[in-house]
Motif scaffolding. Structure first.
Motif, PDB file in Angstrom:
ATOM      1  N   ILE A  37       0.841  -1.203   0.000  1.00 25.70           N
ATOM      2  CA  ILE A  37       0.000   0.000   0.000  1.00 25.70           C
ATOM      3  C   ILE A  37       0.879   1.258   0.000  1.00 25.70           C
ATOM      4  O   ILE A  37       0.609   2.211  -0.733  1.00 25.70           O
ATOM      5  CB  ILE A  37      -0.980  -0.010   1.188  1.00 25.70           C
ATOM      6  CG1 ILE A  37      -1.858  -1.274   1.131  1.00 25.70           C
ATOM      7  CG2 ILE A  37      -1.865   1.243   1.175  1.00 25.70           C
ATOM      8  CD1 ILE A  37      -2.763  -1.462   2.343  1.00 25.70           C
ATOM      9  N   ILE A  38       1.935   1.241   0.815  1.00 20.97           N
ATOM     10  CA  ILE A  38       2.870   2.383   0.813  1.00 20.97           C
ATOM     11  C   ILE A  38       4.267   1.881   1.222  1.00 20.97           C
ATOM     12  O   ILE A  38       4.477   1.524   2.382  1.00 20.97           O
ATOM     13  CB  ILE A  38       2.359   3.556   1.706  1.00 20.97           C
ATOM     14  CG1 ILE A  38       3.270   4.771   1.607  1.00 20.97           C
ATOM     15  CG2 ILE A  38       2.178   3.137   3.147  1.00 20.97           C
ATOM     16  CD1 ILE A  38       3.004   5.650   0.419  1.00 20.97           C
ATOM     17  N   PRO A  39       5.207   1.834   0.269  1.00 21.94           N
ATOM     18  CA  PRO A  39       6.549   1.313   0.583  1.00 21.94           C
ATOM     19  C   PRO A  39       7.297   2.191   1.591  1.00 21.94           C
ATOM     20  O   PRO A  39       7.023   3.388   1.733  1.00 21.94           O
ATOM     21  CB  PRO A  39       7.271   1.324  -0.771  1.00 21.94           C
ATOM     22  CG  PRO A  39       6.189   1.427  -1.799  1.00 21.94           C
ATOM     23  CD  PRO A  39       5.070   2.181  -1.153  1.00 21.94           C
ATOM     24  N   GLN A  53      12.983  -5.063   0.976  1.00 20.39           N
ATOM     25  CA  GLN A  53      14.389  -4.710   1.244  1.00 20.39           C
ATOM     26  C   GLN A  53      14.923  -3.726   0.201  1.00 20.39           C
ATOM     27  O   GLN A  53      16.125  -3.492   0.127  1.00 20.39           O
ATOM     28  CB  GLN A  53      15.254  -5.972   1.300  1.00 20.39           C
ATOM     29  CG  GLN A  53      14.858  -6.891   2.466  1.00 20.39           C
ATOM     30  CD  GLN A  53      15.873  -7.979   2.724  1.00 20.39           C
ATOM     31  OE1 GLN A  53      15.967  -8.936   1.966  1.00 20.39           O
ATOM     32  NE2 GLN A  53      16.655  -7.836   3.796  1.00 20.39           N
ATOM     33  N   GLY A  54      14.045  -3.135  -0.573  1.00 17.37           N
ATOM     34  CA  GLY A  54      14.399  -2.216  -1.651  1.00 17.37           C
ATOM     35  C   GLY A  54      13.567  -2.595  -2.859  1.00 17.37           C
ATOM     36  O   GLY A  54      13.178  -3.759  -2.996  1.00 17.37           O
ATOM     37  N   PRO A  55      13.267  -1.625  -3.744  1.00 17.57           N
ATOM     38  CA  PRO A  55      12.438  -1.944  -4.910  1.00 17.57           C
ATOM     39  C   PRO A  55      13.040  -3.095  -5.724  1.00 17.57           C
ATOM     40  O   PRO A  55      14.220  -3.075  -6.050  1.00 17.57           O
ATOM     41  CB  PRO A  55      12.457  -0.639  -5.717  1.00 17.57           C
ATOM     42  CG  PRO A  55      12.786   0.431  -4.715  1.00 17.57           C
ATOM     43  CD  PRO A  55      13.672  -0.220  -3.704  1.00 17.57           C
ATOM     44  N   GLY A  76      14.939  -1.269   4.677  1.00 19.04           N
ATOM     45  CA  GLY A  76      15.600  -0.348   3.753  1.00 19.04           C
ATOM     46  C   GLY A  76      15.127   1.090   3.833  1.00 19.04           C
ATOM     47  O   GLY A  76      15.064   1.777   2.830  1.00 19.04           O
ATOM     48  N   MET A  77      14.790   1.573   5.040  1.00 19.51           N
ATOM     49  CA  MET A  77      14.474   3.006   5.152  1.00 19.51           C
ATOM     50  C   MET A  77      15.750   3.824   5.225  1.00 19.51           C
ATOM     51  O   MET A  77      15.755   5.009   4.943  1.00 19.51           O
ATOM     52  CB  MET A  77      13.664   3.281   6.419  1.00 19.51           C
ATOM     53  CG  MET A  77      12.188   3.088   6.216  1.00 19.51           C
ATOM     54  SD  MET A  77      11.243   3.805   7.554  1.00 19.51           S
ATOM     55  CE  MET A  77      11.271   5.540   7.137  1.00 19.51           C
ATOM     56  N   ASN A  78      16.823   3.176   5.671  1.00 19.53           N
ATOM     57  CA  ASN A  78      18.131   3.834   5.704  1.00 19.53           C
ATOM     58  C   ASN A  78      18.844   3.447   4.399  1.00 19.53           C
ATOM     59  O   ASN A  78      18.226   2.830   3.529  1.00 19.53           O
ATOM     60  CB  ASN A  78      18.865   3.430   6.994  1.00 19.53           C
ATOM     61  CG  ASN A  78      19.439   2.031   6.893  1.00 19.53           C
ATOM     62  OD1 ASN A  78      19.081   1.272   5.998  1.00 19.53           O
ATOM     63  ND2 ASN A  78      20.308   1.683   7.802  1.00 19.53           N
ATOM     64  N   PRO A  79      20.123   3.766   4.236  1.00 15.88           N
ATOM     65  CA  PRO A  79      20.757   3.445   2.935  1.00 15.88           C
ATOM     66  C   PRO A  79      20.976   1.951   2.670  1.00 15.88           C
ATOM     67  O   PRO A  79      21.406   1.597   1.568  1.00 15.88           O
ATOM     68  CB  PRO A  79      22.106   4.187   3.032  1.00 15.88           C
ATOM     69  CG  PRO A  79      21.885   5.266   4.037  1.00 15.88           C
ATOM     70  CD  PRO A  79      20.953   4.673   5.044  1.00 15.88           C
ATOM     71  N   ASP A  80      20.717   1.055   3.617  1.00 16.89           N
ATOM     72  CA  ASP A  80      21.012  -0.374   3.435  1.00 16.89           C
ATOM     73  C   ASP A  80      19.888  -1.056   2.659  1.00 16.89           C
ATOM     74  O   ASP A  80      18.852  -1.402   3.238  1.00 16.89           O
ATOM     75  CB  ASP A  80      21.190  -1.058   4.800  1.00 16.89           C
ATOM     76  CG  ASP A  80      22.236  -0.366   5.661  1.00 16.89           C
ATOM     77  OD1 ASP A  80      23.097   0.339   5.088  1.00 16.89           O
ATOM     78  OD2 ASP A  80      22.189  -0.515   6.893  1.00 16.89           O
ATOM     79  N   LYS A  81      20.112  -1.235   1.352  1.00 16.58           N
ATOM     80  CA  LYS A  81      19.068  -1.814   0.505  1.00 16.58           C
ATOM     81  C   LYS A  81      19.638  -2.918  -0.363  1.00 16.58           C
ATOM     82  O   LYS A  81      20.815  -2.906  -0.706  1.00 16.58           O
ATOM     83  CB  LYS A  81      18.468  -0.738  -0.408  1.00 16.58           C
ATOM     84  CG  LYS A  81      17.695   0.348   0.313  1.00 16.58           C
ATOM     85  CD  LYS A  81      17.145   1.356  -0.693  1.00 16.58           C
ATOM     86  CE  LYS A  81      16.445   2.513  -0.006  1.00 16.58           C
ATOM     87  NZ  LYS A  81      17.324   3.351   0.821  1.00 16.58           N
ATOM     88  N   VAL A  82      18.785  -3.841  -0.762  1.00 19.31           N
ATOM     89  CA  VAL A  82      19.153  -4.903  -1.691  1.00 19.31           C
ATOM     90  C   VAL A  82      18.759  -4.426  -3.094  1.00 19.31           C
ATOM     91  O   VAL A  82      17.626  -4.002  -3.302  1.00 19.31           O
ATOM     92  CB  VAL A  82      18.418  -6.212  -1.322  1.00 19.31           C
ATOM     93  CG1 VAL A  82      18.705  -7.289  -2.355  1.00 19.31           C
ATOM     94  CG2 VAL A  82      18.809  -6.669   0.084  1.00 19.31           C
TER      95      VAL A  82
END
Lengths: 198, 475
Positions: free
Chosen positions: A24-26, B445-447, B421-427
Motif C-alpha cells: 500500500i505504501i513502501p 528490502q528495496g524496490p 531499507g528506510m536507511n541506505p542499506d538496501k538490496v
C-alpha cells in the motif's frame, strides 16, 4: 476525524489477497513528519506496471477499493490509510482485514467493510462493468445501481464515531476519573511497575 | 472457584479501566516505546490540541528505522551528519519532540541505542504482565517475556501519549503448542517459520497466540523473542510466552527492572500469571519439534515456507485458486521456477540483523558457522547489524566482529537497516538476499529486491557457499 456517512461512486475491482501495507505504501515514503501527500507513493509497485488497474482511466477518482482476504497485513504503518485517502480512496470492501489496518482505517474515517467472498465477487463483476457502488453507513448496507443490496456488520461504537467524526482522545479524556483511579490502584498494589529511570 | 483463565485473560483483566456495553474495554498501557517513523504526526497532534504526554515515566523513545549503520562519529569523535535530508528531519523531530514533551530518550550516539524491540527487553523496560505498545507491528516480540505487547498505528500512538490507554475489543486466544526436542541445526527462527507455514499469514487474525509446550519452555529468552516477534506474520497482533525462571533470570539486574524488595514482589506477581492448567483457548495448533527442519521462504509472503531440503513449489500444488495466482505472481517476482531445489538458489546478499535475529545469541550462531571460513565469491554484499550498541559491544568483547570481518562481512552500527531499507542499506533490484529478518514482501528490502527468510546460522551457511544451504552440512 471527518464525519463519514455515505460513500458512493466507482469501485476498483482489484480482488488481490493478502495485500500487505508495504504494498500500500513502501517504506521509502514513510520518511515524512506529515500525514499529507502520500498518494503519490500509494500502491507504487503495482502502479509501476503499465496497464495497472489503479491508473486505468475509468478508475480515476474511484472512492472504493474491492480487495481479497487479509487486506492490510504486515506493518502497522498508518501511512497506508493516509496514502489511500490522499489518492481518493475512502473505503475498502474485503472478506477480511488485518487487525491493525482495520483500526488505522477507522481512525482516519476510511471504511473497512467486510462482505463475504460471493458478495465481493458479484461487486467485482458489476464494478468492472461500470456500476456505481454505494456504502450507506447509517443503514449498514452496500448497494449497487444493478439491484445489489448487501448488509454489513460494524462495531456500534466505531459506527457512532465515524458518523459523528468524533475525536476519540477527547472522549477518552472524559474517563479521567477512571484512569486516575487505575493509576492509584497500580501505585498501591504494584509500585514496581514504574520503571527505574534511565 | 473462579473460572480458569489464560495468561492473556489475566493481563487483560488487570488492565481494564472502563468497559462499554459491547465488551470493548479501555485498557491501561504500562509501557510505550516510541521511534522516529510513526511518532512525528502523533506529537504534532498533541501540540495542535494543547495536550501533554500523560505518563512520560512509562514511555521510552529510541531512534532505529532511519539511522545509517555506517560509522556515526568521525575520527575526532564528532557526529557525522546524516546525508538523507528526510531521514535527518525525522530523527531531529524525535529528539525535539522528546525534549518538548519530557519523554526519556536514548539517542543515536548512546551505546544503549538500538532497535526498540531489542532495547526494551535489554534495558528491563519490558516486564511480564505489563501491557506494552509501540507504533511498530513487531512489538509482538515483547510477548516473549509475558507482556501483552502489540503494534499500533500513529493515531493510537497519539491516544496513548495523551491518555495512557487504548480502547480495545478482547481478542480470541490461540494456543500454539510445540513439543519435543529440536534437531541439531534447527533454531527458533525455523520453528516460527514452520509455524507460519502451517497456520498462514491470517491464521492468527483476531487472536493472541500463546506459544506453549516443552520446546518453547526449553528455549532461552532470546530464542523466545525470535518466536514471539513473528506472531504478527501469523496474523496475530500479539504473541505471548508464560514468564518463568528463564524470564526472571534474564530480567534480574537490568537497569529499568525492579530492584530489591520491589523485585521480590514483582516476581511473586509474575509467578501467578501463567495460564491455568484448565484454561480454554479458542483455537489450538499442535506441532512436533521433530517435524521441523531448517526452513527458508521461497515467495513473497512469510507463509511461503519450505524445508531447506525442499523445492520451489508448483502453483498448481495449492488447493486455493487465489493462492495459485498469488504463487504465480510470487515466482515471477522472485525469478524462480517450480521444482528448483532450494539449495540450488544462488544468493548475492546476506543480511544478519533485524528485531527478529540481531541479539548476541544470533550473532554467536552465525559466527560459529563462519569461523575460519569466508563468504563465496558471488556474495557481493554481506552485513551484520547488531540489534543494539550493547549487543555490538558484547560481540566485540567476544571477538565475534573479527570472525565476521575475516569472513568478508561488514560489521555495522545498530538499527533496523536492510530489514526494510528506510536507511541506505538496501538490496538492489533483481538480486537475492538471504535475510534473518521477518518479511519477504515485494520491495521490502528495496524496490525489486528478492528476500529469502532464514535463521542466522542458515544465513551464514548461504554466505559460505553462495547459495541457500542446509546448515547441517557445515556443522
Amino acid at each position: 476525524m471527518q464525519a463519514t456517512r455515505m460513500i458512493s461512486g466507482r469501485a476498483i475491482p482489484w480482488g488481490a489477497k493478502n495485500i500487505d501495507t508495504d504494498i500500500i505504501i513502501p517504506a521509502k515514503w514513510l520518511k515524512t513528519v506529515s500525514r499529507d501527500g502520500l498518494g503519490k507513493g500509494a500502491f507504487e509497485s503495482v502502479r509501476a506496471v503499465p496497464g495497472n488497474i489503479f491508473d486505468a482511466a475509468e478508475n480515476q477518482g474511484a472512492p472504493i477499493l474491492l480487495a481479497g482476504d487479509n487486506f492490510g497485513c504486515g506493518s502497522s504503518r498508518e501511512h497506508a490509510a493516509w496514502a489511500m485517502l490522499d489518492m481518493g480512496l475512502q473505503a475498502v470492501i474485503a472478506p477480511s482485514f488485518s487487525d491493525i489496518f482495520s483500526g488505522n482505517a477507522f481512525k482516519n474515517g476510511v471504511l473497512a467493510v467486510t462482505l463475504d467472498e460471493a458478495q465481493i465477487a458479484r461487486l467485482m463483476a458489476v464494478a468492472g462493468d461500470g456500476a456505481t457502488i454505494t456504502i450507506d453507513l447509517e443503514n449498514q448496507v452496500v448497494t449497487s445501481d444493478r439491484q445489489d443490496r448487501f448488509a454489513f456488520a460494524i462495531d456500534p461504537f466505531r459506527k457512532m464515531c465515524l458518523m459523528q467524526g468524533l475525536d476519540e482522545i477527547a472522549l477518552t479524556l472524559a474517563e479521567e476519573t477512571a484512569i486516575s483511579a487505575h493509576e492509584a490502584r497500580q501505585t498501591h498494589d504494584a509500585p514496581w511497575l514504574v520503571p527505574s529511570q534511565i | 472457584m473462579s473460572k480458569p483463565r489464560t495468561l492473556y485473560e489475566k493481563i487483560w483483566d488487570a488492565h481494564v479501566v472502563a468497559r462499554r456495553d459491547d465488551g470493548t474495554c479501555l485498557i491501561f498501557i504500562d509501557r510505550h516505546l516510541v521511534h522516529e517513523v510513526t511518532s512525528p504526526q502523533a506529537f504534532a497532534g498533541l501540540a495542535a490540541n494543547g495536550r501533554r504526554v500523560r505518563r512520560p515515566d512509562l514511555t521510552l523513545a529510541v531512534p532505529d528505522h532511519n539511522l545509517p549503520t555506517t560509522p556515526r562519529v568521525d575520527a575526532a569523535g564528532h557526529p557525522i551528519p546524516i546525508k538523507d535530508a528526510e531521514s535527518a528531519a525525522q530523527l531531529a523531530a524525535l529528539e525535539a519532540n522528546t525534549q518538548a514533551f519530557g519523554v526519556p530518550y536514548i539517542g543515536a550516539h548512546d551505546v544503549r541505542q538500538g532497535i526498540v524491540h531489542v532495547v526494551g527487553p535489554e534495558q528491563g523496560f519490558t516486564l511480564p504482565g505489563t501491557t506494552l505498545v509501540c507504533g511498530d507491528s513487531h512489538t509482538a516480540a515483547h510477548g516473549a517475556l509475558g507482556a501483552l505487547a502489540f503494534g499500533i498505528g500513529t493515531s493510537e500512538v497519539e491516544h496513548v501519549l495523551a491518555t495512557q490507554t487504548l480502547w480495545l475489543a478482547p481478542a480470541k486466544t490461540m494456543a500454539v503448542v510445540v513439543d519435543g526436542q529440536l534437531a541439531a541445526g534447527v533454531t527458533a527462527k525455523d520453528v516460527i517459520l514452520h509455524i507460519i507455514g502451517r497456520i498462514g499469514t491470517a491464521g492468527g487474525t483476531g487472536h493472541v497466540i500463546e506459544f506453549m509446550g516443552s520446546t518453547i519452555r526449553n528455549m532461552g529468552m532470546e530464542e523466545r523473542l525470535t518466536i514471539s516477534n513473528m506472531a504478527i506474520e501469523g496474523g496475530a497482533r500479539a504473541g505471548l510466552i508464560a514468564p518463568d525462571d528463564v524470564t526472571f533470570a534474564y530480567l534480574r539486574g537490568r537497569p529499568m527492572a525492579p530492584k530489591g524488595a520491589a523485585w521480590d514482589a514483582a516476581v511473586r506477581h509474575w509467578q501467578s500469571l501463567p495460564s491455568d492448567a484448565d484454561a480454554v483457548f479458542d483455537k489450538r495448533v499442535d506441532i512436533a519439534a521433530a517435524d521441523i527442519a531448517p526452513s527458508v521462504t521461497w515467495g513473497t509472503s512469510p507463509e511461503d515456507v519450505v524445508p531447506i531440503t525442499g523445492h520451489v513449489p508448483a502453483p498448481e500444488s495449492f488447493a486455493d485458486p487465489a493462492k495459485q495466482d498469488a504463487a504465480r505472481a510470487s515466482l515471477a517476482y522472485m525469478g524462480l521456477n517450480p521444482g528448483t531445489a532450494m539449495q540450488d538458489i544462488a544468493i548475492e546478499n546476506i543480511f544478519i540483523g533485524s528485531c527478529t535475529n540481531s541479539r548476541i545469541e544470533d550473532l554467536r550462531a552465525a559466527a560459529a558457522i563462519l569461523r575460519g571460513r569466508h563468504k563465496a565469491a558471488n556474495v557481493r554484499w554481506a552485513i551484520v547489524v547488531p540489534g543494539s550498541g550493547l549487543v555490538k559491544a558484547a560481540a566485540e568483547a567476544e571477538g565475534l566482529d573479527r570472525i565476521f570481518i575475516e569472513a568478508g562481512f561488514e560489521w555495522r552500527e545498530p538499527g533496523c537497516s536492510a530489514c526494510l531499507g528506510m536507511n541506505p542499506d538496501k538490496v538492489p533490484a533483481g538480486e537475492r538476499c538471504a535475510s534473518t529478518s521477518n518479511r519477504n514482501f515485494v520491495g521490502r528490502q528495496g524496490p525489486g529486491s528478492r528476500t529469502h527468510l532464514l535463521s542466522p546460522a542458515m544465513a551464514a551457511a548461504a554466505a559460505v557457499t553462495g547459495k541457500l544451504t542446509d546448515v547441517r552440512e557445515l556443522l
